[in-house]
Design a protein around this motif. Structure first.
Motif, PDB file in Angstrom:
ATOM      1  N   HIS A 133       0.947  -1.350   0.121  1.00 44.72           N
ATOM      2  CA  HIS A 133      -0.037  -0.046   0.067  1.00 44.72           C
ATOM      3  C   HIS A 133       0.971   1.223  -0.067  1.00 44.72           C
ATOM      4  O   HIS A 133       0.234   2.305  -0.318  1.00 44.72           O
ATOM      5  N   LEU A 134       2.174   1.223   0.531  1.00 42.67           N
ATOM      6  CA  LEU A 134       2.966   2.191   0.641  1.00 42.67           C
ATOM      7  C   LEU A 134       3.780   2.758  -0.501  1.00 42.67           C
ATOM      8  O   LEU A 134       4.538   1.683  -0.883  1.00 42.67           O
ATOM      9  N   SER A 135       3.990   3.801  -1.035  1.00 38.56           N
ATOM     10  CA  SER A 135       5.195   4.269  -1.676  1.00 38.56           C
ATOM     11  C   SER A 135       6.585   4.027  -1.220  1.00 38.56           C
ATOM     12  O   SER A 135       6.486   4.266  -0.144  1.00 38.56           O
ATOM     13  N   GLU A 136       7.517   4.076  -1.970  1.00 35.13           N
ATOM     14  CA  GLU A 136       8.784   4.101  -1.472  1.00 35.13           C
ATOM     15  C   GLU A 136       9.037   5.374  -0.509  1.00 35.13           C
ATOM     16  O   GLU A 136       9.642   5.312   0.631  1.00 35.13           O
ATOM     17  N   SER A 137       8.424   6.435  -1.104  1.00 40.10           N
ATOM     18  CA  SER A 137       8.663   7.834  -0.299  1.00 40.10           C
ATOM     19  C   SER A 137       7.944   7.902   0.892  1.00 40.10           C
ATOM     20  O   SER A 137       8.450   8.080   1.811  1.00 40.10           O
ATOM     21  N   GLU A 138       6.853   7.206   1.066  1.00 43.61           N
ATOM     22  CA  GLU A 138       6.059   7.083   2.187  1.00 43.61           C
ATOM     23  C   GLU A 138       6.649   6.194   3.431  1.00 43.61           C
ATOM     24  O   GLU A 138       6.726   6.519   4.398  1.00 43.61           O
ATOM     25  N   ARG A 139       7.352   5.068   2.594  1.00 46.91           N
ATOM     26  CA  ARG A 139       7.953   4.040   3.687  1.00 46.91           C
ATOM     27  C   ARG A 139       9.336   4.934   4.175  1.00 46.91           C
ATOM     28  O   ARG A 139       9.319   4.749   5.381  1.00 46.91           O
ATOM     29  N   ASP A 140       9.733   5.604   3.415  1.00 47.44           N
ATOM     30  CA  ASP A 140      11.127   6.456   3.765  1.00 47.44           C
ATOM     31  C   ASP A 140      10.648   7.509   4.963  1.00 47.44           C
ATOM     32  O   ASP A 140      11.587   7.619   5.829  1.00 47.44           O
ATOM     33  N   THR A 141       9.557   8.091   4.603  1.00 44.07           N
ATOM     34  CA  THR A 141       9.276   9.214   5.769  1.00 44.07           C
ATOM     35  C   THR A 141       8.895   8.621   6.949  1.00 44.07           C
ATOM     36  O   THR A 141       9.028   9.143   7.934  1.00 44.07           O
ATOM     37  N   LEU A 142       8.016   7.701   7.041  1.00 49.25           N
ATOM     38  CA  LEU A 142       7.604   6.961   7.879  1.00 49.25           C
ATOM     39  C   LEU A 142       8.624   6.257   8.994  1.00 49.25           C
ATOM     40  O   LEU A 142       8.563   6.522   9.976  1.00 49.25           O
ATOM     41  N   LEU A 143       9.644   5.811   8.342  1.00 48.18           N
ATOM     42  CA  LEU A 143      10.780   5.172   8.876  1.00 48.18           C
ATOM     43  C   LEU A 143      11.684   6.394   9.755  1.00 48.18           C
ATOM     44  O   LEU A 143      12.185   6.121  10.597  1.00 48.18           O
ATOM     45  N   GLU A 144      11.497   7.516   9.154  1.00 46.46           N
ATOM     46  CA  GLU A 144      12.302   8.551   9.626  1.00 46.46           C
ATOM     47  C   GLU A 144      11.467   9.328  10.963  1.00 46.46           C
ATOM     48  O   GLU A 144      11.952   9.905  11.669  1.00 46.46           O
ATOM     49  N   ARG A 145      10.097   9.351  10.624  1.00 46.64           N
ATOM     50  CA  ARG A 145       9.416  10.352  11.410  1.00 46.64           C
ATOM     51  C   ARG A 145       8.402   9.406  12.386  1.00 46.64           C
ATOM     52  O   ARG A 145       8.000  10.106  13.543  1.00 46.64           O
ATOM     53  N   ALA A 146       8.016   8.433  12.009  1.00 42.40           N
ATOM     54  CA  ALA A 146       6.760   7.925  12.727  1.00 42.40           C
ATOM     55  C   ALA A 146       7.280   7.016  14.122  1.00 42.40           C
ATOM     56  O   ALA A 146       8.494   6.552  13.982  1.00 42.40           O
ATOM     57  N   ALA A 147       6.388   6.995  15.084  1.00 43.26           N
ATOM     58  CA  ALA A 147       6.774   6.313  16.382  1.00 43.26           C
ATOM     59  C   ALA A 147       6.170   4.978  16.318  1.00 43.26           C
ATOM     60  O   ALA A 147       6.502   3.857  16.862  1.00 43.26           O
TER      61      ALA A 147
END
Length: 224
Positions: A133-147
């Protein structure tokens, strides 16, 4: 995982009464709870799926198996969401959610006063990162910002939604609606989930917690 499931099942069995709506999610932890449930003498219970569960990959969410076992334990009726948890387009998602049957299931999820759920860890091998469901950009952003995530709603260390555009494409109960429920049973354990768990507890998403000793110590150390 087996023990988390067993204790999560025990807590839920104590809380569910006749005629109740019970909201459930999916994932490995919820499947462990489902497998540990034992038959309960209840009447008129309905089990409501709180978020979509269809995968675009070969990796299964076990959403159907989980809700089936919940229904078997409580002799309950299933209210399922036969949808992906994240749509490609927010406008398409809004149209689908406007369909009468889907809207009714989502309304039931909000009305349920008991919910059982877990938190998701933010790691590359986490289930939600590998359903297509996630784009590569979304994955990278979540890995950086999400808890972590609750009900596939990703949040940061302050408990705020990460990536509002992604959240707008997500099918499931909003965190603000989850927080209003009378009984909110959070089942989660393991080092990888400690950060997500700590934030979820601070944000007030749980009234009941099932975890393991080491994870509890790690969460308390975070608070200290």
């Amino acid at each position: 995982m087996r023990e988390l499931g067993r204790l999560g099942a025990m807590v839920l069995e104590e809380e569910v009464t006749d005629g109740e709506l019970v909201g459930v999610t999916w994932g490995e932890t919820m499947y462990a709870v489902a497998r540990a449930l034992t038959p309960q003498p209840r009447h008129g219970v309905e089990i409501v799926q709180l978020k979509g569960g269809l995968s675009l990959t070969s990796r299964s969410t076990n959403d159907f198996e989980t809700i089936t076992l919940f229904c078997k334990a409580f002799d309950a009726y299933a209210r399922t969401l036969p949808l992906p948890v994240i749509f490609d387009d927010a406008d398409v998602k809004r149209i689908v959610e406007g369909e009468r049957h889907i809207r009714h299931i989502l309304d039931l999820g909000r009305e349920a006063q008991t919910a059982i759920f877990t938190v998701g860890a933010i790691t590359p091998d986490a289930m939600l990162f590998n359903l297509g469901h996630l784009s590569e950009s979304e994955r990278d952003t979540l890995l950086e910002r999400a808890a972590g995530d609750v009900c596939s709603r990703f949040y940061d260390d302050e408990g705020r939604i990460c990536l509002p555009d992604l959240d707008a494409r997500t099918v499931g109960i909003a965190l603000s609606d989850l927080r209003l429920k009378r009984t909110r049973i959070l089942v989660a354990g393991g080092h990888a989930k400690a950060r997500a768990l700590g934030v979820a507890l601070r944000a007030g998403y749980a009234t009941h917690l099932v975890t393991d000793v080491e994870t509890a110590r790690e969460v308390l150390a975070q608070e200290a």
